[in-house]
Design an enzyme around this catalytic site. Sequence first.
Site, mmCIF file in Angstrom:
data_model
loop_
_atom_site.group_PDB
_atom_site.id
_atom_site.type_symbol
_atom_site.label_atom_id
_atom_site.label_comp_id
_atom_site.label_asym_id
_atom_site.label_seq_id
_atom_site.Cartn_x
_atom_site.Cartn_y
_atom_site.Cartn_z
ATOM 1 N N GLU B 285 1.036 68.530 97.744
ATOM 2 C CA GLU B 285 1.047 67.157 98.238
ATOM 3 C C GLU B 285 0.169 66.263 97.366
ATOM 4 O O GLU B 285 0.513 65.114 97.080
ATOM 5 C CB GLU B 285 0.556 67.141 99.690
ATOM 6 C CG GLU B 285 0.999 65.933 100.478
ATOM 7 C CD GLU B 285 0.685 66.108 101.958
ATOM 8 O OE1 GLU B 285 1.295 66.996 102.594
ATOM 9 O OE2 GLU B 285 -0.168 65.375 102.471
ATOM 10 N N GLU B 288 2.023 65.530 94.207
ATOM 11 C CA GLU B 288 3.087 64.558 94.493
ATOM 12 C C GLU B 288 2.490 63.158 94.685
ATOM 13 O O GLU B 288 3.010 62.163 94.171
ATOM 14 C CB GLU B 288 3.839 65.002 95.762
ATOM 15 C CG GLU B 288 5.113 64.221 96.023
ATOM 16 C CD GLU B 288 5.741 64.570 97.375
ATOM 17 O OE1 GLU B 288 5.341 65.583 98.000
ATOM 18 O OE2 GLU B 288 6.621 63.807 97.814
ATOM 19 N N CYS B 311 2.464 67.319 107.472
ATOM 20 C CA CYS B 311 2.042 68.619 108.018
ATOM 21 C C CYS B 311 2.378 68.757 109.482
ATOM 22 O O CYS B 311 2.500 69.857 109.996
ATOM 23 C CB CYS B 311 0.538 68.785 107.943
ATOM 24 S SG CYS B 311 -0.187 68.271 106.423
ATOM 25 N N SER B 331 5.742 62.790 102.229
ATOM 26 C CA SER B 331 5.723 63.841 101.210
ATOM 27 C C SER B 331 6.788 64.872 101.546
ATOM 28 O O SER B 331 7.047 65.157 102.715
ATOM 29 C CB SER B 331 4.349 64.509 101.207
ATOM 30 O OG SER B 331 4.409 65.741 100.547
ATOM 31 N N LYS B 370 5.129 73.234 116.876
ATOM 32 C CA LYS B 370 5.342 74.264 115.858
ATOM 33 C C LYS B 370 6.391 75.272 116.301
ATOM 34 O O LYS B 370 7.022 75.916 115.470
ATOM 35 C CB LYS B 370 4.030 74.996 115.565
ATOM 36 C CG LYS B 370 3.034 74.168 114.774
ATOM 37 C CD LYS B 370 3.329 74.183 113.279
ATOM 38 C CE LYS B 370 2.371 73.251 112.550
ATOM 39 N NZ LYS B 370 2.831 72.899 111.201
ATOM 40 N N GLU B 373 9.375 73.705 115.075
ATOM 41 C CA GLU B 373 9.395 73.644 113.609
ATOM 42 C C GLU B 373 9.866 74.965 113.000
ATOM 43 O O GLU B 373 10.714 74.974 112.105
ATOM 44 C CB GLU B 373 7.994 73.302 113.077
ATOM 45 C CG GLU B 373 7.954 73.119 111.561
ATOM 46 C CD GLU B 373 6.532 73.056 111.005
ATOM 47 O OE1 GLU B 373 6.196 72.067 110.343
ATOM 48 O OE2 GLU B 373 5.745 73.996 111.236
ATOM 49 N N GLU B 378 16.447 74.648 108.127
ATOM 50 C CA GLU B 378 16.061 74.601 106.711
ATOM 51 C C GLU B 378 14.880 75.517 106.401
ATOM 52 O O GLU B 378 14.558 75.720 105.229
ATOM 53 C CB GLU B 378 15.781 73.154 106.268
ATOM 54 C CG GLU B 378 14.652 72.435 106.981
ATOM 55 C CD GLU B 378 15.073 71.713 108.260
ATOM 56 O OE1 GLU B 378 16.068 72.118 108.888
ATOM 57 O OE2 GLU B 378 14.379 70.743 108.632
ATOM 58 N N CYS B 515 -5.317 67.895 115.125
ATOM 59 C CA CYS B 515 -4.983 69.204 115.713
ATOM 60 C C CYS B 515 -6.049 69.708 116.690
ATOM 61 O O CYS B 515 -5.744 70.491 117.578
ATOM 62 C CB CYS B 515 -4.766 70.236 114.624
ATOM 63 S SG CYS B 515 -3.544 69.735 113.403
#
Lengths: 160, 590
Positions: B285, B288, B311, B331, B370, B373, B378, B515
Amino acid sequence: MAKFELNTTKKQKIIDICESFGNKSSEVINVLHGVQGELGYLPAEVQELIAERLHMPVSQVYGIVSFYSFFTMEPKGKYPISICLGTACHVRGSDKILEEFKRQLGIGVGQTTSDDKFSIDCLRCVGACGLAPVVLVGDRVYGRMTVDKVKDVLAEYADK
Amino acid sequence: MENMINLTIDDKKIQVPKGTTILKAARSAGIEIPTLCHYELKGQGIENRPGSCRVCMVEIEGKKNLAAACATDVSEGMVVKTNTLRVIMARRTVVDLMLSDHPASCLICAQSGKCELQKLALDLGLREITYAGEQSIYKKDVSPAIIRDVNKCIMCRRCETVCNKLQTVGALSGINRGFMAVVATAFEQNLADSSCVMCGQCVQACPVGALSEVDNTRQVMSAINNPKKTVIVQTAPAVRVAIGEEFGLEPGSRVTGKMVSALRKIGFDYVFDTDFAADLTIMEEGTEMLSRISRYMNGDKDVKLPIMTSCCPGWVNFFETYYPDMLDIPSSAKSPAQMFGAIAKSYWAQKLGISREDLVVVSIMPCVAKKYECQREEFKVDGVPDVDYSLTTRELADMIKLLNIKFNELEDEDFDQPLGESTGAAVIFGATGGVIEAATRTAYELFTKKELGKVDFTELRGLDGVREATVDFDGTPIHIGIAHGLGNARKLLDKVRKGEEMFHAIEIMACPGGCVGGAGQPYHHGDFTKVEKRLKAVYEEDASKPLRKSHENPYVQQLYKEFLGEPCGEKSHELLHTRYFDKSEKSFGC
């Protein structure tokens, strides 16, 4: 019942009603009133469009529609039947009259017959307790109803 | 002072500012009044006080009726009693009535032992349900991350407040009336079909068992007990500063070593750290970010700024749903947890000669989203996910309790290598502002080619919902935005969308505090000071680390040398980057 279709004309009508209340989320109840007056009921697609126009979550619109008994997501029949279950009507046996309407039409409360002719709803007191038990068909009041008279009332609308 | 009010609560004379509620006045004087619907994230501008549960009833001298302490402001000379017999009997009746239609399945409820209604019934000494009656029969709704069992809903509407006010997601609303009233989605559709982004703050807020996370502990236990499988675990940075609370330790206790030890005792074959992958995330990241900023500064009109962190899975769901026009701004780097899974199931598995099918990757996350996720298509190779199961901090604590492991007595142990090594920069991923600070530490050195003297960017820290700071990259000002809580993210994003303000980089976390305040963390029951203590502990853990900059992580360097090549190179793009999808059909224009 044909599936509800949100065509361009209806869509524009809803957009206009929202516009007339300034697309304000605080006016949502007035908007819902206006739209139900126009379409007869408030199916999910209509609530989604209203939510989008008023920039509010559709869950909140549904929260209001499901809270107020005035609002309905089911289309009403051409002749909506309302049976009063208020205290005076109740003690004079309006529950039996309700059962008879349900039996003869083959539908439950909040439902509409397959030919879109009749729908059944219950309400609490129309202020005509002296005539109890009371039934309304559209705007017309039938006082001192009995189970036997249900057939005659329905017959009045048979050819209409 | 004319704006101060004098009153007496339980014979204690106190002075509070005008406009304070009796509840807050009492709490400021150390007098506890029980509450149920009241829920406040102090300092975050979020307060649910519908005054509907009536548990906080108190007696006011000279007033005929009892008053709800959460909904009544103090007045001059007021005399309040919080624990008279009349008050206690009223509270008992209130809770008794709540229990009249509440399922009495406490023994097998996910919330048992943590339930605020259960605690009230216990504290008030209820021994029978006087008005036992009909119960509602809504069906259970299971989304990839969240279970809704609204028959247990007590209409406190905390979830509705966090969903609408804190997160501005608007998936939940009070529906129907009277006996049938519950909090639900539009048209009572499944949560998975609604505008829900699975941030899980509703689960964190629910005082009873009406909202809970999907329980994956059994699948993990059976994988561990399958001799054919190698089962490895990774732990997110925010877990180690919070899990101690489940075992009676003070909020903010740093228990990294005990946590590692417990995971070995549970039977994981290797105990690794998501922090390793957080350092890796910074490499990707950060690279980038620098590349986009450099191209922008060199006048490249095609490059999009700001770059936004990616994230947080709740945040990813949020921008996919509500900002489909900005999908090219975040990102493309995967989250640390997913980077870990991708590296574990390629580089590490190959190194040890373990086949992809026989390797099970479990993540321990402070997060509910999560769970969704790791199921995204993908993130699968031939149908096999990179991360097989994601457990919350609470679920890990449940497993530790299940296996009778005496957590507090455990010796400290270290993570396994190489995927267990991390720097202080990785640890602060657990706090709002931490990811962008970690990225800044690395980007600064890569950009200026100079060593960073002081690694603490305190201007990026704090708990204000939306923060902005300009960091000096040796003469080049880099403008950074930070938001935590999705309502705050929306404020920042709307500014960017309208072009009102120029940022080079933005960090967003869906949960308040980042978090550390995640939906999968131990329940804080509206005591936000717990989240603040965890946040402090994260920075202490960072300061205690010998290495503080991600690019200094020796095993990350080794990974690039042996396997990946360059950051943002071909192999990295294949394994460590992702793409985003337009999910705006779920947003209904909001």
